[in-house]
Structures are given as structure tokens and as C-alpha cells.
Design a protein around this motif. Structure first.
Motif, PDB file in Angstrom:
ATOM      1  N   PHE A  15      47.737  37.337  42.531  1.00 58.05           N
ATOM      2  CA  PHE A  15      46.398  37.172  43.075  1.00 58.05           C
ATOM      3  C   PHE A  15      46.470  36.902  44.574  1.00 58.05           C
ATOM      4  CE2 PHE A  15      45.847  36.493  38.638  1.00 58.05           C
ATOM      5  CZ  PHE A  15      44.543  36.832  38.341  1.00 58.05           C
ATOM      6  N   GLN A  16      45.432  37.357  45.262  1.00 62.53           N
ATOM      7  CA  GLN A  16      45.299  37.092  46.696  1.00 62.53           C
ATOM      8  C   GLN A  16      43.820  36.941  47.012  1.00 62.53           C
ATOM      9  OE1 GLN A  16      47.026  40.119  49.248  1.00 62.53           O
ATOM     10  NE2 GLN A  16      47.881  38.561  50.576  1.00 62.53           N
ATOM     11  N   GLU A  17      43.444  35.763  47.514  1.00 62.72           N
ATOM     12  CA  GLU A  17      42.048  35.422  47.816  1.00 62.72           C
ATOM     13  C   GLU A  17      41.161  35.569  46.591  1.00 62.72           C
ATOM     14  OE1 GLU A  17      40.786  37.746  51.088  1.00 62.72           O
ATOM     15  OE2 GLU A  17      42.174  36.799  52.527  1.00 62.72           O
ATOM     16  N   GLY A  18      41.668  35.133  45.438  1.00 59.99           N
ATOM     17  CA  GLY A  18      40.882  35.121  44.212  1.00 59.99           C
ATOM     18  C   GLY A  18      40.807  36.444  43.490  1.00 59.99           C
ATOM     19  N   GLN A  19      41.412  37.524  44.017  1.00 60.53           N
ATOM     20  CA  GLN A  19      41.362  38.841  43.404  1.00 60.53           C
ATOM     21  C   GLN A  19      42.781  39.305  43.068  1.00 60.53           C
ATOM     22  OE1 GLN A  19      38.441  40.215  42.679  1.00 60.53           O
ATOM     23  NE2 GLN A  19      37.325  38.559  43.691  1.00 60.53           N
ATOM     24  N   ILE A  20      42.873  40.202  42.060  1.00 63.92           N
ATOM     25  CA  ILE A  20      44.181  40.736  41.673  1.00 63.92           C
ATOM     26  C   ILE A  20      44.662  41.681  42.771  1.00 63.92           C
ATOM     27  CG2 ILE A  20      45.418  42.119  39.984  1.00 63.92           C
ATOM     28  CD1 ILE A  20      43.491  41.125  37.870  1.00 63.92           C
ATOM     29  N   ALA A  21      45.802  41.343  43.376  1.00 63.70           N
ATOM     30  CA  ALA A  21      46.341  42.146  44.471  1.00 63.70           C
ATOM     31  C   ALA A  21      47.452  43.088  44.018  1.00 63.70           C
ATOM     32  CB  ALA A  21      46.866  41.234  45.591  1.00 63.70           C
ATOM     33  N   ARG A  22      48.149  42.714  42.920  1.00 56.62           N
ATOM     34  CA  ARG A  22      49.271  43.543  42.492  1.00 56.62           C
ATOM     35  C   ARG A  22      49.500  43.344  41.001  1.00 56.62           C
ATOM     36  NH1 ARG A  22      54.844  44.217  45.962  1.00 56.62           N
ATOM     37  NH2 ARG A  22      55.744  45.927  44.761  1.00 56.62           N
ATOM     38  N   GLU A  23      49.762  44.460  40.278  1.00 59.68           N
ATOM     39  CA  GLU A  23      50.053  44.424  38.852  1.00 59.68           C
ATOM     40  C   GLU A  23      51.497  44.864  38.645  1.00 59.68           C
ATOM     41  OE1 GLU A  23      47.250  46.670  36.627  1.00 59.68           O
ATOM     42  OE2 GLU A  23      45.521  46.028  37.828  1.00 59.68           O
ATOM     43  N   LEU A  24      52.241  44.093  37.822  1.00 60.76           N
ATOM     44  CA  LEU A  24      53.665  44.353  37.610  1.00 60.76           C
ATOM     45  C   LEU A  24      53.965  44.338  36.119  1.00 60.76           C
ATOM     46  CD1 LEU A  24      55.123  41.873  40.248  1.00 60.76           C
ATOM     47  CD2 LEU A  24      54.877  44.330  40.553  1.00 60.76           C
ATOM     48  N   LEU A  25      54.829  45.260  35.701  1.00 60.26           N
ATOM     49  CA  LEU A  25      55.426  45.132  34.380  1.00 60.26           C
ATOM     50  C   LEU A  25      56.422  43.979  34.400  1.00 60.26           C
ATOM     51  CD1 LEU A  25      56.094  48.900  33.609  1.00 60.26           C
ATOM     52  CD2 LEU A  25      54.265  47.488  32.662  1.00 60.26           C
ATOM     53  N   SER A  46      52.836  30.691  49.104  1.00 64.09           N
ATOM     54  CA  SER A  46      52.933  30.366  47.685  1.00 64.09           C
ATOM     55  C   SER A  46      51.828  31.132  46.974  1.00 64.09           C
ATOM     56  CB  SER A  46      52.785  28.858  47.462  1.00 64.09           C
ATOM     57  OG  SER A  46      52.857  28.545  46.084  1.00 64.09           O
ATOM     58  N   ALA A  47      52.209  32.195  46.267  1.00 56.83           N
ATOM     59  CA  ALA A  47      51.225  33.085  45.651  1.00 56.83           C
ATOM     60  C   ALA A  47      50.812  32.560  44.284  1.00 56.83           C
ATOM     61  CB  ALA A  47      51.805  34.489  45.515  1.00 56.83           C
ATOM     62  N   LYS A  48      49.571  32.856  43.921  1.00 55.99           N
ATOM     63  CA  LYS A  48      49.064  32.558  42.582  1.00 55.99           C
ATOM     64  C   LYS A  48      49.326  33.773  41.697  1.00 55.99           C
ATOM     65  CE  LYS A  48      45.441  29.322  43.999  1.00 55.99           C
ATOM     66  NZ  LYS A  48      43.986  29.020  43.984  1.00 55.99           N
ATOM     67  N   ALA A  49      49.913  33.532  40.516  1.00 54.38           N
ATOM     68  CA  ALA A  49      50.268  34.623  39.623  1.00 54.38           C
ATOM     69  C   ALA A  49      49.858  34.262  38.197  1.00 54.38           C
ATOM     70  CB  ALA A  49      51.765  34.926  39.691  1.00 54.38           C
ATOM     71  N   ALA A  50      49.857  35.278  37.326  1.00 50.14           N
ATOM     72  CA  ALA A  50      49.491  35.074  35.920  1.00 50.14           C
ATOM     73  C   ALA A  50      50.402  35.932  35.057  1.00 50.14           C
ATOM     74  CB  ALA A  50      48.029  35.433  35.687  1.00 50.14           C
ATOM     75  N   TYR A  51      51.073  35.283  34.078  1.00 52.14           N
ATOM     76  CA  TYR A  51      51.880  35.981  33.083  1.00 52.14           C
ATOM     77  C   TYR A  51      50.977  36.261  31.888  1.00 52.14           C
ATOM     78  CZ  TYR A  51      55.056  36.427  29.098  1.00 52.14           C
ATOM     79  OH  TYR A  51      55.686  36.835  27.967  1.00 52.14           O
ATOM     80  N   VAL A  52      50.856  37.543  31.499  1.00 53.09           N
ATOM     81  CA  VAL A  52      49.886  37.961  30.490  1.00 53.09           C
ATOM     82  C   VAL A  52      50.620  38.624  29.341  1.00 53.09           C
ATOM     83  CG1 VAL A  52      47.777  39.276  30.061  1.00 53.09           C
ATOM     84  CG2 VAL A  52      48.229  38.356  32.343  1.00 53.09           C
ATOM     85  N   MET A 134      41.117  40.005  34.877  1.00 56.29           N
ATOM     86  CA  MET A 134      42.317  40.413  34.151  1.00 56.29           C
ATOM     87  C   MET A 134      41.967  41.286  32.946  1.00 56.29           C
ATOM     88  SD  MET A 134      44.976  37.230  34.309  1.00 56.29           S
ATOM     89  CE  MET A 134      43.805  36.018  33.724  1.00 56.29           C
ATOM     90  N   ARG A 135      40.853  40.990  32.265  1.00 52.31           N
ATOM     91  CA  ARG A 135      40.459  41.828  31.134  1.00 52.31           C
ATOM     92  C   ARG A 135      40.158  43.255  31.601  1.00 52.31           C
ATOM     93  NH1 ARG A 135      35.531  39.580  27.866  1.00 52.31           N
ATOM     94  NH2 ARG A 135      34.536  40.017  29.867  1.00 52.31           N
ATOM     95  N   LYS A 136      39.458  43.397  32.741  1.00 57.36           N
ATOM     96  CA  LYS A 136      39.180  44.726  33.273  1.00 57.36           C
ATOM     97  C   LYS A 136      40.459  45.436  33.685  1.00 57.36           C
ATOM     98  CE  LYS A 136      34.512  43.697  34.975  1.00 57.36           C
ATOM     99  NZ  LYS A 136      33.637  43.594  36.179  1.00 57.36           N
ATOM    100  N   ALA A 137      41.394  44.690  34.310  1.00 53.29           N
ATOM    101  CA  ALA A 137      42.651  45.306  34.743  1.00 53.29           C
ATOM    102  C   ALA A 137      43.469  45.781  33.552  1.00 53.29           C
ATOM    103  CB  ALA A 137      43.452  44.312  35.579  1.00 53.29           C
ATOM    104  N   VAL A 138      43.487  44.991  32.465  1.00 49.09           N
ATOM    105  CA  VAL A 138      44.241  45.387  31.271  1.00 49.09           C
ATOM    106  C   VAL A 138      43.597  46.606  30.627  1.00 49.09           C
ATOM    107  CG1 VAL A 138      44.891  44.652  28.958  1.00 49.09           C
ATOM    108  CG2 VAL A 138      45.188  43.094  30.871  1.00 49.09           C
ATOM    109  N   LYS A 139      42.271  46.628  30.547  1.00 40.93           N
ATOM    110  CA  LYS A 139      41.577  47.753  29.920  1.00 40.93           C
ATOM    111  C   LYS A 139      41.769  49.050  30.727  1.00 40.93           C
ATOM    112  CE  LYS A 139      39.756  45.843  26.261  1.00 40.93           C
ATOM    113  NZ  LYS A 139      40.154  46.278  24.905  1.00 40.93           N
ATOM    114  N   SER A 140      41.861  48.921  32.067  1.00 43.72           N
ATOM    115  CA  SER A 140      42.076  50.121  32.877  1.00 43.72           C
ATOM    116  C   SER A 140      43.467  50.709  32.683  1.00 43.72           C
ATOM    117  CB  SER A 140      41.856  49.797  34.356  1.00 43.72           C
ATOM    118  OG  SER A 140      42.823  48.854  34.797  1.00 43.72           O
ATOM    119  N   ASN A 141      44.429  49.877  32.231  1.00 47.00           N
ATOM    120  CA  ASN A 141      45.783  50.320  31.851  1.00 47.00           C
ATOM    121  C   ASN A 141      46.459  51.094  32.986  1.00 47.00           C
ATOM    122  OD1 ASN A 141      48.017  50.523  30.243  1.00 47.00           O
ATOM    123  ND2 ASN A 141      47.258  52.263  29.072  1.00 47.00           N
ATOM    124  N   ARG A 142      46.410  50.535  34.214  1.00 47.94           N
ATOM    125  CA  ARG A 142      47.109  51.167  35.330  1.00 47.94           C
ATOM    126  C   ARG A 142      48.632  51.062  35.206  1.00 47.94           C
ATOM    127  NH1 ARG A 142      42.537  49.028  38.095  1.00 47.94           N
ATOM    128  NH2 ARG A 142      43.619  47.037  38.380  1.00 47.94           N
TER     129      ARG A 142
END
Length: 455
Positions: A15-25, A46-52, A134-142
């Protein structure tokens, strides 16, 4: 397209400034952790990240909101060690993101206390919701996850029964209505329970944000108060030094005035005795009187200036010696810390990689994990280390320790006796103010009145 096991898919969002900046496998994230891939966009931050964790139907089933530190080159901090999968195994429930309540780990909901400092709370404001993003990002399946098509069960029509009476049909309708009522009532209760849990999580997140802001303001107030106290002490010391210097100069001036008056009387008497002589001799005596008087005054002034210059030179050399000694002390402390770090670096490094943390209990701070680089500072001066982690100066921390051991009024009366009256204990050093928190109500009012009189 990635070939993940059908049971579980994994991804990491930055995340960067409250928005998803990068998606990683997850394998890409592991490569970043191993130091093979830098991330220049987050250098020195110090970046904010989420393990999904995601099921094959692209529905989120578990999330860990964690912090990830990067150095100036964009490489992950080597000291980072957060067991994401283990935390998620013992996680609490979160909001429904399409497949029922997810497993959630964040700052406000952490199953392991010493990992809480490495976590953060998701944003849950309208229009800026981390779960929705995150739900929208997962559904888009980039990331190209393999999607498992839902199994469609064939519906076998129920055999048509003939010869049923109206009472049987009415009874079946009543049973069906009862089952539908129970089904929707249970579904409503489940949705209400999820909504209540989501609201509790939002309330806990807001409370933690307000608490962090409150601690920040409290720390700023403590620092400003300490700066004011130090400035007051410095000004008071300067005032005392000026008063002492003024008194010394007055005494020296009085002595010089006495000497000048004595010389004036002497020459006046001598002039009076010589008035009977010729006018030339009188004029000569007057010139000698003025010359000798001026010589005496210049000699006295030169002597005072010489003494003052000598004092200034002594002070200059003393300051130089103090600066040299302070630099030598700092170098010795740094060398000592390096020796301590190098002596046990291999063993402690192996323990840290194995997931073992050095945890200690510090008064006023609680249980805290000591980083590998901080062990030398902790062993050298545990009290200074505790004061730094508590966010106060060492003097304030020592005053709070004395108050915490014996919560009584420490005011001294005119006879030199301590008050000793019991007072409420201040639990944390940030809330402790020397001269106020260690005084009873009576002596606090006396202190305030004295401050008002000084003003």
C-alpha cells in the motif's frame, strides 16, 4: 498463469497513501525477502503491506496487515521476521468478503503480543476501505490465479404425488414456511453477528489511532515541558552567575574607589602643604598628581583585564578538554557496543533467523523484544534503554521509578522533612511530571502559587 494448489492461493499487496500500489505473488514476495529483488519505490521507508489467502473461487479467506521496512537501496530490512502463516492460523474472525467471515490479523487484533508493533490497522472509512480495495483487486485477478469453476449439482425433480388431500398440502406448506423462516432468521443472525464484529473492529481501530495520536501529543508535551524546565534552570543559573559577578565587581569597585580616595586625600594634603611654595612648584605638583593618579588607574584596570583574560583562557582550555573527553567516551562506548555485537553476532543471528526473539520486561514499558543491534546499548545501560523506549528522558524515568517504588509525596518542608503522604501511582512515565505527579494536592497548590509569584 500461476499453478497454485487448489486449496489455497497466496498474494501480498503493498500500500502507498492508503491505496494498493503493487500486487505480488507470494514467491515474488519471498524473493524480495531473500534480497534478490529491490523495491526502489519504497526506499528508506516503512511500507504497509497485506498478506492475503484466497480460495479457488477468488474469495479472500484470510488477511495479515503487516509493516515492511526498506533501506536506502530498496532492500528489505534483514531484521524483519514476522511469521505470517503462523499468525493467520491463530487469527480471530473479520468481516465477510464473499466466503464467510475471514481470518484477520492486524494491530487491534493480534494473537501474539510481541508482533503487534509490526502490524497496522486497515482503513475502514467510507470511500477509503482497505477490505473493499483488496476484494476488487482479487476479483480483477491481475496476478493470474487459476480459477476453479463452481460445481453445479443437478436438481432431480421431486416425484409428483397424487391423491394428496388439501390438509396434507396445507401441512406441507406450513412446514415449508417454518423452515424458510428458520433459514432466513439464522441467515439474518449470522449477518448481524458479522456486522457487529466488523463494527467492533472499526471501533478498536479508531481507538488505537486516537490512542497513538494521544501518546504522540503526550510525548510532545513531555518534551516541551522538559525543554521549558531546562531553559528555566539555565536562565536561573545564568542569573545567579550574573548576580555573583555583579557582587564581585561591586566589591572590586569599592576597593578601587577606596584606594583612589586615599590617594586623592594624600595628594590633596601634599598640594595644600605645597601651596606656600612658588606657583611653578604648585603646577608641577598638580601635573604629578594627575599623572600618578592616571597611572594608578591604568595599572589597576590592566591588572583586572589581565585577570579576566586569564579566566577566559582557562575556561577555553577547560571546554576543549571536556569536548575531547566526551568524544573519547562516545568512541569507547561505540567500540564496546561493536565488541558486544560482534562477539555474539553469529549466535544471535542464528537465533533470530530461527524465529527466537529476546524479550525482556522493562518497568513502565512492559514486555519488549530487543533487536539484535540494540543488545549492546541495552547491556550497557538498561535504564537509559528503558527511558528511550518509554519516550522520556533518563532523568524523568529515574524520577518515575522512585515514584513507582514508593508513591508518596516527596515535598520537603522548611524543616527539611519529607511530607510522605500517600498519592495515586502514575502507571507510565509519559504521564509523570516531576514536581507535580510526585506531590500531594496540598503541595501541588503551593508549587503553583510559587510559580505564579515568580511570574
Amino acid at each position: 498463469m500461476s499453478n497454485y494448489p487448489a486449496e489455497q492461493l497466496e498474494a501480498v499487496f503493498l500500500f502507498q497513501e492508503g491505496q494498493i500500489a503493487r500486487e505480488l505473488l507470494y514467491p515474488e514476495f519471498e524473493a524480495i525477502l531473500d534480497g534478490f529483488i529491490p523495491v526502489p519505490d519504497f526506499s528508506g521507508t516503512s511500507a504497509k503491506a497485506a498478506y492475503v489467502q484466497i480460495n479457488p473461487s477468488l474469495n479472500v479467506t484470510g488477511i495479515v496487515f503487516f509493516l515492511l521496512g526498506f533501506d536506502a537501496k530498496g532492500m528489505v530490512d534483514r531484521r524483519w521476521n514476522v511469521p505470517l502463516r503462523q499468525l493467520l492460523e491463530s487469527a480471530g474472525s473479520g468481516p465477510d468478503m464473499g466466503a464467510g467471515a475471514i481470518r484477520l490479523v492486524c494491530y487491534s487484533q493480534c494473537p501474539v503480543a510481541w508482533h503487534q508493533k509490526n502490524l497496522w490497522d486497515p482503513l475502514m472509512q467510507p470511500g477509503n476501505n482497505s477490505f473493499v480495495a483488496m476484494r476488487k483487486a482479487v476479483k480483477s485477478n491481475r496476478l493470474g490465479f487459476a480459477i476453479k469453476a463452481p460445481e453445479i449439482q443437478a436438481v432431480t425433480p421431486a416425484p409428483v404425488q397424487t391423491g394428496r388431500t388439501a390438509a396434507d398440502i396445507e401441512r406441507e406448506q406450513s412446514v415449508l414456511e417454518q423452515k424458510l423462516h428458520e433459514h432466513y432468521a439464522q441467515e439474518l443472525r449470522d449477518k448481524m453477528a458479522l456486522l457487529i464484529k466488523e463494527q467492533r473492529l472499526r471501533i478498536a481501530t479508531l481507538m488505537n489511532q486516537h490512542q497513538a495520536k494521544f501518546h504522540s501529543l503526550q510525548h510532545e508535551h513531555q518534551q516541551r515541558l522538559l525543554a521549558y524546565q531546562q531553559q528555566y534552570q539555565r536562565l536561573d543559573q545564568q542569573n545567579k552567575e550574573l548576580e555573583e559577578r555583579n557582587r564581585s565587581l561591586k566589591e572590586s569597585l569599592e576597593i578601587q574607589a577606596t584606594k583612589v580616595e586615599g590617594m586623592r586625600e594624600y595628594f590633596a594634603h601634599k598640594l595644600k602643604a605645597a601651596q606656600q611654595d612658588e606657583s611653578s612648584q604648585l603646577q608641577l605638583l598638580q601635573e604629578n598628581f594627575a599623572l600618578e593618579l592616571d597611572t594608578k588607574i591604568r595599572a589597576a584596570t590592566a591588572e583586572l583585564r589581565e585577570m579576566l583574560d586569564m579566566r577566559e583562557v582557562e575556561l577555553f582550555y577547560r571546554h576543549q578538554n571536556e569536548s575531547a573527553l566526551k568524544e573519547e567516551i562516545v568512541n569507547l562506548k561505540h567500540e564496546n557496543q561493536q565488541l558486544l555485537k560482534n562477539s555474539g553476532d553469529q549466535l544471535l543471528g542464528r537465533l533470530t533467523k530461527a524465529g527466537v526473539n529476546l524479550v525482556t520486561f522493562l518497568p513502565g514499558v512492559g514486555e519488549i523484544a530487543i533487536a539484535l543491534d540494540d543488545i549492546g546499548r541495552y547491556l550497557e545501560d538498561p535504564d537509559a534503554y528503558a527511558a528511550e523506549k518509554a519516550g522520556v528522558s533518563q532523568a524523568v524515568y529515574f524520577s518515575w521509578l522512585e515514584h513507582h517504588k514508593s508513591p508518596c509525596c516527596s515535598a520537603i518542608d522548611s524543616r527539611g522533612n519529607m511530607c510522605g503522604r500517600s498519592i495515586p501511582m502514575i502507571e507510565t512515565p509519559l504521564e509523570f511530571h516531576s514536581g507535580e505527579s510526585d506531590r500531594c494536592t496540598q503541595h501541588q497548590s503551593v508549587t503553583f502559587s510559587l510559580v505564579a509569584e515568580r511570574r
